[in-house]
Design a protein around this motif. Structure first.
Motif, PDB file in Angstrom:
ATOM      1  N   PRO A  72       0.849  -1.256   0.003  1.00 19.32           N
ATOM      2  CA  PRO A  72      -0.146   0.096  -0.176  1.00 19.32           C
ATOM      3  C   PRO A  72       0.794   1.209  -0.052  1.00 19.32           C
ATOM      4  O   PRO A  72       2.022   1.161   0.703  1.00 19.32           O
ATOM      5  N   PRO A  73       0.445   2.408  -0.854  1.00 20.93           N
ATOM      6  CA  PRO A  73      -0.811   2.485  -1.217  1.00 20.93           C
ATOM      7  C   PRO A  73      -0.878   2.118  -2.700  1.00 20.93           C
ATOM      8  O   PRO A  73      -1.818   2.187  -3.558  1.00 20.93           O
ATOM      9  N   MET A  74       0.016   1.304  -3.201  1.00 23.79           N
ATOM     10  CA  MET A  74       0.219   0.644  -4.606  1.00 23.79           C
ATOM     11  C   MET A  74      -0.822  -0.438  -4.656  1.00 23.79           C
ATOM     12  O   MET A  74      -0.843  -1.348  -3.819  1.00 23.79           O
ATOM     13  N   ILE A  75      -1.584  -0.567  -6.153  1.00 25.17           N
ATOM     14  CA  ILE A  75      -2.247  -1.698  -6.253  1.00 25.17           C
ATOM     15  C   ILE A  75      -1.707  -2.332  -7.679  1.00 25.17           C
ATOM     16  O   ILE A  75      -1.173  -1.370  -8.538  1.00 25.17           O
ATOM     17  N   LEU A  76      -2.512  -3.234  -8.293  1.00 20.37           N
ATOM     18  CA  LEU A  76      -2.164  -3.778  -9.432  1.00 20.37           C
ATOM     19  C   LEU A  76      -3.500  -3.198 -10.391  1.00 20.37           C
ATOM     20  O   LEU A  76      -4.549  -3.483 -10.074  1.00 20.37           O
ATOM     21  N   ASP A  77      -2.978  -2.741 -11.564  1.00 20.67           N
ATOM     22  CA  ASP A  77      -3.799  -2.442 -12.546  1.00 20.67           C
ATOM     23  C   ASP A  77      -3.643  -3.067 -13.751  1.00 20.67           C
ATOM     24  O   ASP A  77      -2.588  -3.352 -14.077  1.00 20.67           O
ATOM     25  N   HIS A  78      -4.924  -3.620 -14.411  1.00 20.29           N
ATOM     26  CA  HIS A  78      -4.920  -4.494 -15.655  1.00 20.29           C
ATOM     27  C   HIS A  78      -4.636  -3.555 -16.800  1.00 20.29           C
ATOM     28  O   HIS A  78      -5.760  -2.641 -17.000  1.00 20.29           O
ATOM     29  N   THR A  79      -3.514  -3.384 -17.198  1.00 19.01           N
ATOM     30  CA  THR A  79      -3.513  -2.266 -18.106  1.00 19.01           C
ATOM     31  C   THR A  79      -4.290  -2.828 -19.624  1.00 19.01           C
ATOM     32  O   THR A  79      -4.723  -2.088 -20.715  1.00 19.01           O
ATOM     33  N   CYS A  80      -4.800  -4.098 -19.734  1.00 16.94           N
ATOM     34  CA  CYS A  80      -5.434  -4.545 -21.007  1.00 16.94           C
ATOM     35  C   CYS A  80      -7.002  -4.474 -20.483  1.00 16.94           C
ATOM     36  O   CYS A  80      -7.812  -4.713 -21.425  1.00 16.94           O
ATOM     37  N   HIS A  81      -7.221  -4.089 -19.421  1.00 16.29           N
ATOM     38  CA  HIS A  81      -8.666  -3.942 -19.060  1.00 16.29           C
ATOM     39  C   HIS A  81      -9.403  -5.157 -18.871  1.00 16.29           C
ATOM     40  O   HIS A  81     -10.705  -5.066 -18.900  1.00 16.29           O
ATOM     41  N   ASN A  82      -8.752  -6.322 -18.735  1.00 19.76           N
ATOM     42  CA  ASN A  82      -9.426  -7.452 -18.766  1.00 19.76           C
ATOM     43  C   ASN A  82      -9.340  -8.227 -17.280  1.00 19.76           C
ATOM     44  O   ASN A  82      -8.203  -8.484 -16.966  1.00 19.76           O
ATOM     45  N   ARG A  83     -10.371  -8.213 -16.301  1.00 19.46           N
ATOM     46  CA  ARG A  83     -10.151  -8.521 -15.025  1.00 19.46           C
ATOM     47  C   ARG A  83      -9.746 -10.061 -14.880  1.00 19.46           C
ATOM     48  O   ARG A  83      -8.909 -10.227 -13.891  1.00 19.46           O
ATOM     49  N   TRP A  84     -10.108 -10.888 -15.974  1.00 20.57           N
ATOM     50  CA  TRP A  84      -9.675 -12.312 -15.860  1.00 20.57           C
ATOM     51  C   TRP A  84      -8.326 -12.425 -16.364  1.00 20.57           C
ATOM     52  O   TRP A  84      -7.765 -13.421 -16.393  1.00 20.57           O
ATOM     53  N   CYS A  85      -7.454 -11.449 -16.909  1.00 22.43           N
ATOM     54  CA  CYS A  85      -6.078 -11.729 -17.541  1.00 22.43           C
ATOM     55  C   CYS A  85      -5.138 -11.564 -16.303  1.00 22.43           C
ATOM     56  O   CYS A  85      -5.190 -11.087 -15.352  1.00 22.43           O
ATOM     57  N   VAL A  86      -4.303 -12.967 -16.348  1.00 19.73           N
ATOM     58  CA  VAL A  86      -3.402 -12.826 -15.311  1.00 19.73           C
ATOM     59  C   VAL A  86      -1.941 -13.059 -16.100  1.00 19.73           C
ATOM     60  O   VAL A  86      -0.756 -13.544 -15.444  1.00 19.73           O
ATOM     61  N   ASN A  87      -1.733 -12.374 -17.280  1.00 18.29           N
ATOM     62  CA  ASN A  87      -0.465 -12.086 -17.820  1.00 18.29           C
ATOM     63  C   ASN A  87       0.233 -11.028 -16.820  1.00 18.29           C
ATOM     64  O   ASN A  87      -0.289  -9.660 -16.816  1.00 18.29           O
ATOM     65  N   PRO A  88       1.502 -11.219 -16.191  1.00 17.13           N
ATOM     66  CA  PRO A  88       1.868 -10.327 -15.398  1.00 17.13           C
ATOM     67  C   PRO A  88       2.480  -9.195 -16.231  1.00 17.13           C
ATOM     68  O   PRO A  88       2.668  -8.011 -15.562  1.00 17.13           O
ATOM     69  N   ASP A  89       2.874  -9.163 -17.414  1.00 20.94           N
ATOM     70  CA  ASP A  89       3.191  -8.101 -18.291  1.00 20.94           C
ATOM     71  C   ASP A  89       1.953  -7.331 -18.472  1.00 20.94           C
ATOM     72  O   ASP A  89       2.324  -6.077 -19.015  1.00 20.94           O
ATOM     73  N   HIS A  90       0.852  -7.511 -18.334  1.00 19.02           N
ATOM     74  CA  HIS A  90      -0.354  -6.673 -18.293  1.00 19.02           C
ATOM     75  C   HIS A  90      -0.570  -6.155 -16.943  1.00 19.02           C
ATOM     76  O   HIS A  90      -1.938  -5.503 -17.059  1.00 19.02           O
ATOM     77  N   LEU A  91       0.091  -6.213 -16.076  1.00 20.17           N
ATOM     78  CA  LEU A  91      -0.218  -5.689 -14.662  1.00 20.17           C
ATOM     79  C   LEU A  91       0.731  -4.450 -14.364  1.00 20.17           C
ATOM     80  O   LEU A  91       1.914  -4.801 -14.543  1.00 20.17           O
ATOM     81  N   GLU A  92       0.243  -3.528 -13.998  1.00 24.44           N
ATOM     82  CA  GLU A  92       1.110  -2.361 -13.709  1.00 24.44           C
ATOM     83  C   GLU A  92       0.831  -1.893 -12.045  1.00 24.44           C
ATOM     84  O   GLU A  92      -0.195  -1.807 -11.831  1.00 24.44           O
ATOM     85  N   GLU A  93       2.033  -1.729 -11.408  1.00 25.25           N
ATOM     86  CA  GLU A  93       1.681  -1.001  -9.971  1.00 25.25           C
ATOM     87  C   GLU A  93       1.363   0.342 -10.107  1.00 25.25           C
ATOM     88  O   GLU A  93       2.048   1.170 -10.366  1.00 25.25           O
ATOM     89  N   VAL A  94       0.088   0.740  -9.744  1.00 23.79           N
ATOM     90  CA  VAL A  94      -0.305   2.066  -9.664  1.00 23.79           C
ATOM     91  C   VAL A  94      -0.974   2.316  -8.249  1.00 23.79           C
ATOM     92  O   VAL A  94      -1.264   1.481  -7.590  1.00 23.79           O
TER      93      VAL A  94
END
Length: 159
Positions: A72-94
């Motif tokens: 905290p305060p960082m969370i993971l954002d799906h840059t692809c906007h697909n909640r079911w996506c588990v590709n770590p390259d599509h996740l960004e700490e924001v």
């Protein structure tokens, strides 16, 4: 060191868990890794590891790649906007607010985010009220209640 939540990796990286995790993913042409296991009502993947420990599937994927979770305060954002996506390259700490403003909800796409949904009042703490539907503009809510009262009773309420 990066501020992160560290988890006991001796139980986290059991090869059986990783194999089971991989068996619940489907790689799509878009680059997304679709989680084919169970989903939450909100559309995020569920994953149980080390026998009884639970984590969102995308968070587990991030953990597998980076060996940590965002603190905290960082969370993971799906840059692809697909909640079911588990590709770590599509996740960004924001931060939460960055994730919120990147989202698809109506508040994230208001013409002027410094104003209420109606565009009439400043979106500041003293004008906000928490309702069972979320945060709303106190002044607009009060005006709507006055109008409803006037319709019901035929009498207006003076401010």
């Amino acid at each position: 060191m990066v501020n992160a939540i560290l988890i006991d990796m001796s139980t986290a990286f059991a090869s059986a868990d990783e194999e089971r995790f991989d068996s619940n993913t489907e790689v799509l042409a878009s680059g997304c890794h679709r989680w084919t296991g169970s989903l939450t009502p909100a559309g995020y993947g569920n994953f149980t590891y080390a026998g009884d420990k639970r984590l969102s599937a995308h968070r587990y994927a991030f953990w597998l790649k980076h060996g940590r979770l965002p603190a905290p305060p960082m969370i993971l954002d799906h840059t692809c906007h697909n909640r079911w996506c588990v590709n770590p390259d599509h996740l960004e700490e924001v931060t939460y607010s960055v994730n919120y403003w990147r989202g698809a909800g109506p508040a994230a796409h208001r013409e002027d985010p410094s104003k209420c949904r109606a565009g009439l009042h400043d979106w500041v703490e003293e004008n906000l009220v928490l309702t069972n539907r979320g945060v709303t503009c106190r002044l607009c809510k009060n005006a709507a209640q006055r109008a409803a009262h006037a319709r019901r009773t035929g009498k207006s309420i003076v401010d």
